[in-house]
Design an enzyme around this catalytic site. Structure first.
Site, PDB file in Angstrom:
ATOM      1  N   GLU A   1      41.054  36.023  46.913  1.00 12.49           N
ATOM      2  CA  GLU A   1      42.227  36.815  47.315  1.00 12.49           C
ATOM      3  C   GLU A   1      41.975  37.624  48.580  1.00 12.49           C
ATOM      4  O   GLU A   1      40.838  38.035  48.834  1.00 12.49           O
ATOM      5  CB  GLU A   1      42.562  37.867  46.238  1.00 12.49           C
ATOM      6  CG  GLU A   1      42.960  37.316  44.916  1.00 12.49           C
ATOM      7  CD  GLU A   1      43.215  38.444  43.917  1.00 12.49           C
ATOM      8  OE1 GLU A   1      44.205  38.344  43.208  1.00 12.49           O
ATOM      9  OE2 GLU A   1      42.433  39.417  43.877  1.00 12.49           O
TER      10      GLU A   1
ATOM     11  N   TYR B   1      49.914  40.108  50.420  1.00 13.05           N
ATOM     12  CA  TYR B   1      48.936  39.634  49.455  1.00 13.05           C
ATOM     13  C   TYR B   1      48.889  38.117  49.575  1.00 13.05           C
ATOM     14  O   TYR B   1      49.934  37.454  49.613  1.00 13.05           O
ATOM     15  CB  TYR B   1      49.343  40.015  48.021  1.00 13.05           C
ATOM     16  CG  TYR B   1      48.534  39.278  46.970  1.00 13.05           C
ATOM     17  CD1 TYR B   1      47.304  39.760  46.544  1.00 13.05           C
ATOM     18  CD2 TYR B   1      48.995  38.062  46.444  1.00 13.05           C
ATOM     19  CE1 TYR B   1      46.550  39.072  45.619  1.00 13.05           C
ATOM     20  CE2 TYR B   1      48.242  37.360  45.510  1.00 13.05           C
ATOM     21  CZ  TYR B   1      47.024  37.872  45.096  1.00 13.05           C
ATOM     22  OH  TYR B   1      46.273  37.178  44.189  1.00 13.05           O
TER      23      TYR B   1
END
Lengths: 382, 290
Positions: free
Chosen positions: A189, A101
């Site tokens: 993101e 991530y």
């Protein structure tokens, strides 16, 4: 403002972040052609603003033309958690050994941007943040200087990313921060950032939320946003009118100025035994036509049985509000739903004199106005 | 007595030639605020409502001894206007009224703020008022009354509502500070509470919060640990559904337990702060505290 995955991926790819080969498709045939061209296996991904698309059946991995057709037929046109799917992204399925991530957002508590990296990618990162906050490495960035390269390396090493790919991941993070900075990002993101057996890093998803207040200086993004708009008819109408609007389950329509006061009005409707139908904030300094638009919005919600206006003017002026209410209501031969008005603050007295009391019920306190509106709603229901 | 604003406050209005700037300058003057200058690039030498306009805030500070700035500049230029006020010599209070300033611009202003002794209130706020002395911003002066209750709120209109409830039963205010609902603001709850705690003429404080963020929870802990002055509270957004954004950037409930109305109310009550179910009930609590 949130971009679709395919749009965010385009922005990322243009900035030099590696993304899988992909094509956008709006029909089953287009999707099948795209899959054939890209080569199997491919993922077919619904393009809607919904989290957990995979679990909800909005993402399918296919190995053949037949499977591609079947999946495209299932997904295009489906209803995904209340959103209609009209587009799919057909994308090369990346064979990965690890998922990371990587994200950049504003830490409002600190008043500074923060870059985040975690080796627990590919899952719901909010859950990771809650259950195992240490699994996400964080580095705050001084907005005056931007992200130094060493900071990108530092957070990548702190997260425990494999040494072989650490530099490449740091480079993706640096680019991501630069995009966030240049494009007025709110949240930006990549989840997951995939690591292949050959130590390649590839952005398999892309999230880009842009600060709506900064769209004036992001014309290209603003244009994408027009296409990204979705939601029910009323919420789209609210977008057009530029209102902060949230539809709720009850039957008392609520219009007010200022988020705090409107929320308080909702709370009071509940407190006095009613059920709010919506949150509608006309914002500061609303003129007559804006007030009329607000009334039009709330009237178009068929669940609404009664409307309460709660205006406490500071920058908003009571006479403008009153003119707007009159203007909106005078169009009707018969007022569709009873309207209760409470005006206070700047030019409230002038407003009270202007208000046409044949069309609305005037109350002088917040408590009285809310109770009256709740009573009206109950009478309709009865 | 009061906090942030007193008889010696000399105001420069940035954006005084705009519609809102002009209207609210007139309102501020009518209230008795000592508005001594305006500042608008390219408009130096003009006058608005009898107030001389300068090209720069620095010029206004130098020529008219302005020591406080109020920003009525459109959002695209408001971040720059805040920088200008923070940079000017002698300006020790900046009140930014503008709504919709890009968050990244405010992050840079906030960064600059850490290097100065200047107080910034806002942005996206109604301003600061010391009843009977001066108001800096857009608050409707007629609802306020002189007294000894301090008020701090994230929401402008909610401030007005609560003040109305107080004034109607004869409870006056020392100073009311609207800190604004944006994600990045200058003075926060704790900054305002510190000021009220240090003011001998503020005998009780009302704190109005709302869902989203954890500022209220932190303020509650500060009250428990550092304040002798009693505080009453109100939290807006009890009925807000999780995951929906309600106007203010901060007013979103994550659904995970923090940032909800209930977590804020509990935090306040655990630190001895009575929380009203309605604005009227807040006034009841204040009456009990005085």
């Amino acid at each position: 403002m949130r971009l679709h995955e395919y749009q965010a991926k385009q922005v990322f790819a243009d900035a030099g972040i590696p993304t899988p080969a992909s094509q956008l498709a709006e029909t089953v045939d287009e999707a099948v052609d795209a899959a054939e061209e890209i080569g199997y296996p491919v993922a077919i991904k619904a393009q809607v603003h919904v989290g957990g698309r995979g679990k909800a059946g909005g993402i399918k991995l296919v190995e053949s033309k037949e499977e591609a057709r079947e999946a495209a037929e299932d997904i295009i046109g489906m209803d995904l958690k209340g959103y209609h799917v009209s587009k799919v992204l057909v994308e090369e399925a990346v064979d990965f050994v690890n998922e990371l991530y990587v994200g950049v957002t504003m830490d409002r508590g600190e008043g500074r941007p923060v870059a985040m990296v975690s080796t627990k990618g590919g899952v719901n990162i909010e859950e990771v943040a809650e259950e195992d906050p240490d699994a996400i490495a964080r580095e705050h960035i001084d907005p005056a200087f931007g992200m130094h390269p060493f900071q990108a390396r530092k957070v990548v090493y702190e997260a425990g990313v494999d040494r072989e790919v650490a530099n490449d991941v740091a480079s993706v993070l640096t680019t991501l921060y630069q995009l966030w900075d240049d494009r007025d990002g709110a949240d930006t993101e990549i989840n997951p950032l995939m690591i292949t057996a050959d130590d390649e890093v590839i952005a398999a998803d892309a999230v880009m939320n842009i600060d709506g207040d900064a769209l004036f200086r992001q014309p290209e993004i603003a244009e994408m946003g027009e296409e990204a708009a979705e939601g029910d008819e009323l919420e789209q109408k609210a977008d057009e009118y530029g209102f902060d609007y949230v539809r709720l389950d009850g039957n008392v329509g609520i219009i007010g100025n200022g988020a705090g006061l409107v929320m308080t009005t909702l709370d009071l409707v509940d407190y006095y035994g009613g059920e709010p139908a919506n949150f509608l904030d006309v914002g500061g300094g609303a003129k007559a036509d804006r007030i009329a638009n607000a009334l039009d919005m709330v009237f178009s919600d068929e669940n609404v049985d009664s409307v309460v206006f709660n205006i406490f003017g500071g920058i908003t002026r009571g006479d403008e509000v009153a003119n707007g209410i009159n203007q909106a209501l005078e169009q009707f031969d018969e007022i569709p739903k009873p309207v209760t008005v409470r005006l206070a603050g700047t030019n409230a007295e002038e407003g009270m004199e202007i208000l046409n009391e044949d069309l609305v019920t005037v109350e002088h306190t917040l408590e009285d106005a809310v109770q009256r509106a709740v009573e009206y709603a109950k009478e309709v229901e009865a | 007595m009061s906090v942030l604003v007193d008889e010696d406050t000399r105001v420069v209005v940035q954006g005084i030639t705009g519609g809102e700037g002009k209207f609210h300058t007139e309102q501020m003057l009518e209230y008795g605020t000592n508005v001594v200058a305006g500042a608008v690039p390219g408009r130096g030498g003009q006058e608005v409502a009898g107030v001389p306009v300068f090209d720069t805030v620095q010029g206004a500070a130098r020529e008219e001894d302005a020591n406080a700035a109020v920003v009525f500049v459109p959002p695209a230029f408001a971040g720059d206007a805040c920088f200008e006020a923070l940079d000017a010599d002698g300006i020790d209070l900046v009140v930014a009224i503008t709504e919709g300033i890009p968050t990244q611009d405010m992050a840079r202003v906030y960064r600059k703020l850490q290097e100065t002794d200047t107080h910034l209130v806002g942005p996206n706020c109604p301003g600061v008022i010391t009843p009977g002395v001066a108001k800096l911003g857009i608050l409707p002066g007629n609802i306020f009354s002189e007294g000894n209750v301090g008020l701090v709120s994230r929401s402008g209109t909610l401030t007005y509502q609560v003040v109305d409830n107080l004034t109607n039963r004869g409870i006056g205010q020392s100073t009311a500070i609207g800190i604004g609902g944006d994600p990045i603001i200058g003075t926060d709850f704790i900054g305002a509470l510190e000021q009220f705690e240090a003011d001998p003429d503020t005998h009780a404080v009302v704190m109005c919060g709302e869902i989203g963020g954890e500022d209220e929870e932190e303020a509650a802990r500060f009250i428990g640990e550092h304040m002798d002055t009693p505080v009453a509270g109100f939290i807006a957004g009890r009925t807000a559904p999780p995951g929906k954004r309600m106007g203010h950037a901060g007013a979103i409930v994550s659904g995970s337990g923090t940032g909800t109305a209930q977590s804020k109310i509990t935090a306040l009550e655990d630190n001895g702060v009575p929380v009203g179910d309605t604005p009227e009930e807040v006034a009841d609590h204040v009456e009990d505290l005085l």
